[in-house]
Design a protein around this motif. Structure first.
Motif, PDB file in Angstrom:
ATOM      1  N   PRO A  86      18.815  74.221  -4.134  1.00 20.65           N
ATOM      2  CA  PRO A  86      18.387  74.933  -2.910  1.00 20.65           C
ATOM      3  C   PRO A  86      18.900  74.235  -1.654  1.00 20.65           C
ATOM      4  CG  PRO A  86      16.536  74.501  -4.404  1.00 20.65           C
ATOM      5  CD  PRO A  86      17.714  73.773  -4.962  1.00 20.65           C
ATOM      6  N   GLY A  87      18.836  72.902  -1.659  1.00 22.63           N
ATOM      7  CA  GLY A  87      19.388  72.167  -0.531  1.00 22.63           C
ATOM      8  C   GLY A  87      18.447  72.102   0.663  1.00 22.63           C
ATOM      9  N   ILE A  88      17.210  72.601   0.494  1.00 18.00           N
ATOM     10  CA  ILE A  88      16.256  72.547   1.617  1.00 18.00           C
ATOM     11  C   ILE A  88      15.607  71.166   1.664  1.00 18.00           C
ATOM     12  CG2 ILE A  88      14.335  73.674   2.755  1.00 18.00           C
ATOM     13  CD1 ILE A  88      16.647  75.558   2.233  1.00 18.00           C
ATOM     14  N   SER A  89      14.834  70.859   0.604  1.00 16.20           N
ATOM     15  CA  SER A  89      14.163  69.558   0.595  1.00 16.20           C
ATOM     16  C   SER A  89      14.610  68.752  -0.620  1.00 16.20           C
ATOM     17  CB  SER A  89      12.643  69.761   0.513  1.00 16.20           C
ATOM     18  OG  SER A  89      12.268  70.161  -0.784  1.00 16.20           O
ATOM     19  N   ASP A  92      12.560  69.669  -3.838  1.00 16.03           N
ATOM     20  CA  ASP A  92      12.945  70.892  -4.540  1.00 16.03           C
ATOM     21  C   ASP A  92      14.276  70.713  -5.278  1.00 16.03           C
ATOM     22  OD1 ASP A  92      10.671  71.968  -3.627  1.00 16.03           O
ATOM     23  OD2 ASP A  92      11.588  73.166  -2.017  1.00 16.03           O
ATOM     24  N   ASP A  93      15.171  69.979  -4.671  1.00 16.23           N
ATOM     25  CA  ASP A  93      16.449  69.741  -5.350  1.00 16.23           C
ATOM     26  C   ASP A  93      16.242  68.948  -6.633  1.00 16.23           C
ATOM     27  OD1 ASP A  93      17.731  71.132  -3.437  1.00 16.23           O
ATOM     28  OD2 ASP A  93      18.836  69.450  -2.564  1.00 16.23           O
ATOM     29  N   ARG A 149      20.634  61.521   0.215  1.00 16.42           N
ATOM     30  CA  ARG A 149      20.399  62.467   1.301  1.00 16.42           C
ATOM     31  C   ARG A 149      18.927  62.412   1.711  1.00 16.42           C
ATOM     32  NH1 ARG A 149      19.273  67.727   0.951  1.00 16.42           N
ATOM     33  NH2 ARG A 149      19.801  67.785  -1.245  1.00 16.42           N
ATOM     34  N   ASP A 153      17.530  61.689   5.332  1.00 18.55           N
ATOM     35  CA  ASP A 153      16.725  62.688   6.024  1.00 18.55           C
ATOM     36  C   ASP A 153      15.276  62.251   6.190  1.00 18.55           C
ATOM     37  OD1 ASP A 153      19.048  63.998   5.826  1.00 18.55           O
ATOM     38  OD2 ASP A 153      18.358  65.585   4.454  1.00 18.55           O
ATOM     39  N   GLU A 155      13.055  61.529   3.843  1.00 19.52           N
ATOM     40  CA  GLU A 155      12.101  61.969   2.822  1.00 19.52           C
ATOM     41  C   GLU A 155      11.799  60.867   1.815  1.00 19.52           C
ATOM     42  OE1 GLU A 155      12.519  66.272   1.397  1.00 19.52           O
ATOM     43  OE2 GLU A 155      14.544  65.856   2.110  1.00 19.52           O
TER      44      GLU A 155
END
Lengths: 206, 206, 206, 206
Positions: A86-89, A92-93, A149, A153, A155
DNA sequence: GCCTAACCGAGACGGTACGTCACGTCTTTTA
DNA sequence: TAAAAGACGTGACGTACCGTCTCGGTTAGGC
């Protein structure tokens, strides 16, 4: 791509009768059929594959140098396609990366093939290396990228060992596949693992 | 205990010449020697084991019904003894449980045996079941007990899934053994894993 | 003709690689060599024949179903060709029929083969039947014809039992082959036997 | 008398537990039972004999040095007792000598044992020699004596070859036993043979 | 009435051969 | 030249016997 291209070294246009792709498919399909029918891997001989596929032995040896090489291609044929991230969070990835593993543990076809061929393959370092390079390593690299990433970001904490983290994600799936093949795999297993590991690793925590 | 006890059914006092334990040992030692010498598992035939151990084939078949059954006992012979748990803190007990796995990954002897035989064994459900029941399951039970004791003693939150936690501890060791046999295993790996997983799971945390 | 033609049932043109006749010959030659070298028949295993002939065991079993069947063909290969009957007088024809038996008793090669294989073969009724039908019976029939021709031509009394006469001719040769293998076989043995038996059987005698 | 007395060399009175004669008998009976039951000779192993007789293998090897030696004693046990010679005329004595051979060809028990064991035995020169010396040769000598007495008493011409004559008497019996085991054996076969051979050999003939 | 040597049954032992099967290579015919 | 078929040398499979060797237990003398 496939291992089945060992035509003797030459450059020019193919001479003589071209190899039939249908034959190639029917060989791989034949192996899968045998595995699905519950034939133990040890009982699957080249001779039997040839009989099952209605093919001469030489036709198999023309394409693969032995049983293990053939099985690599069989295993590859069952490999689920690389998951779309998905590349959102980051969370989720990571779940998207784990989910296909869980799903494969469920599918009887993939499962029986995996559990047998996988084990067999490991006893041949060369073959294992080929499988590792084309299937396992790329996935590992992808996971690493996702984690890095996540650090970028905000996270994920900066001080964690990316490698160990990767193993913590993959570990439970592997434990269930290798040590407890009959274990139930709850639908949210991937999320459970990811959340449990990430707990306490958010940057705003000590 | 061993699988090598399949004397034909009878209860009375042993009749005839008793089986030699020395022979039994020399067979298992023979297999180990071959594995250490780098002989691929697939090249280890019963016939070769017999030659190596200076033993008749029938003497092997009298004890084990086949190659796989023999290998179970070989694998068991390399199994490190059950670790002594300090019993002071849950964390230290968990580390004590993981440490032998790390250590085995290092020892060349155990390692080469493990990496080959283990994989091979998996293709025989019956054999795998025997190994699972006598080696894997007991360890799992011990880990569960340690974790439950931790919850009772306030070292671990009550709401965590014990099963998932166990897999998170074992997972990285297994990933390295199965997927990345050449990985380095830092001395404090067991501690790293335990601390990473336990982080954020102490009862006084949210 | 030979027993070595047991290709699986089918009629059409031979498919696949045809069996090598050279291999067939080298197997039979191998057995003969072993026998000539004085190897006891009981020590001639299929495995040893294969080693001697430089041939795989399966190649032998593809042609013969067992040791005995192979030995029939070996025995046949030593069989002297059917003797040419002069056809002038009954007496000379009978001598011509007996002479090869005497001669074989002398030849060391045939002799050693005969004395062993022959005995061995007898323990398998099926194999013996095959040998009897193709080697022994035809000779018996020929002798019968010669004797009947003798009766027709007035060389032999009409009232004698042809069968018993045949056995009287063959008997001494067999006694010497079976019961007294070391007996000397004088050059005119065949003539002695024939004359002794025919004495008193001429039609002009009482 | 029997071959079964190979107690290790010693002079003094037997020490220790003496060998059981009952065991000896039950072993020989066991072999006979197997042969009568139609078990092919090749399938009669020492191991099987031991099982059949309810006896340990070592107990057999203590008495006979191998299968062939054992079979000699089995064969001897079936041997008909030496015939009583009437002693009146040469012709009647010769018939009396031949008759037991004919009779044995009929008896199924003796027959099946003879046809198998006899053949087998021949492949071992040592064993054959033992059998020849104790069974065959004595009979041959007796026949010689009868024939010589016939010459002395004027029943037989002086110029005939005794040896050849002996073979002519024995030959037909042997031919039927060895080459045509299914042949019928008329009641007066012995007389037929003797009369046929003696025809024309009376001294008053040319 | 012991003692002791040899017997007895059973069956383990290192071997060899069995007959089958699969290996990977090699002919042969057919397409 | 590929393809199906199947023969080829090699060697492992698991079984059965070989002849020898322990075992525990019996069965005779000789003391």
């Amino acid at each position: 791509m496939s291992l089945a291209d060992s035509r003797p070294g030459q450059a020019g246009p193919a001479r003589g009768r071209p190899r039939s792709e249908a034959v190639e498919r029917s060989i791989i399909e034949g192996v899968m059929k045998l595995l699905e029918d519950g034939v133990p891997l040890a009982d699957i001989s080249i001779e039997r594959v040839a009989r099952t596929a209605g093919v001469g032995k030489a036709t198999i040896y023309r394409r693969w140098s032995g049983k293990e090489e053939l099985f690599v291609d069989v295993l590859r044929a069952t490999e689920p396609p690389d998951p779309q991230l998905p590349g959102i969070s980051m969370r989720d990835d990571l779940i998207a990366l784990l989910e296909p593993l869980r799903r494969r543990g469920l599918a009887s076809r993939s499962s029986v093939i995996l559990h047998n061929v996988y084990a067999q393959m490991k006893s041949s370092p060369k073959v294992w290396a080929a499988y590792h390079a084309t299937v396992i390593a790329p996935r590992r690299r992808t996971t690493f990228e996702v984690l890095r990433r996540g650090q970028r970001d905000g996270e994920l904490r900066q001080d964690v060992d990316i490698e160990l983290l990767n193993d913590l994600f993959m570990g439970p799936m592997l434990v269930r596949a290798v040590l407890r093949p009959d274990a139930e795999l709850p639908e949210d297993l991937a999320a459970q693992i990811v959340d449990r590991v990430l707990e306490g690793l958010r940057p705003d925590q000590p």
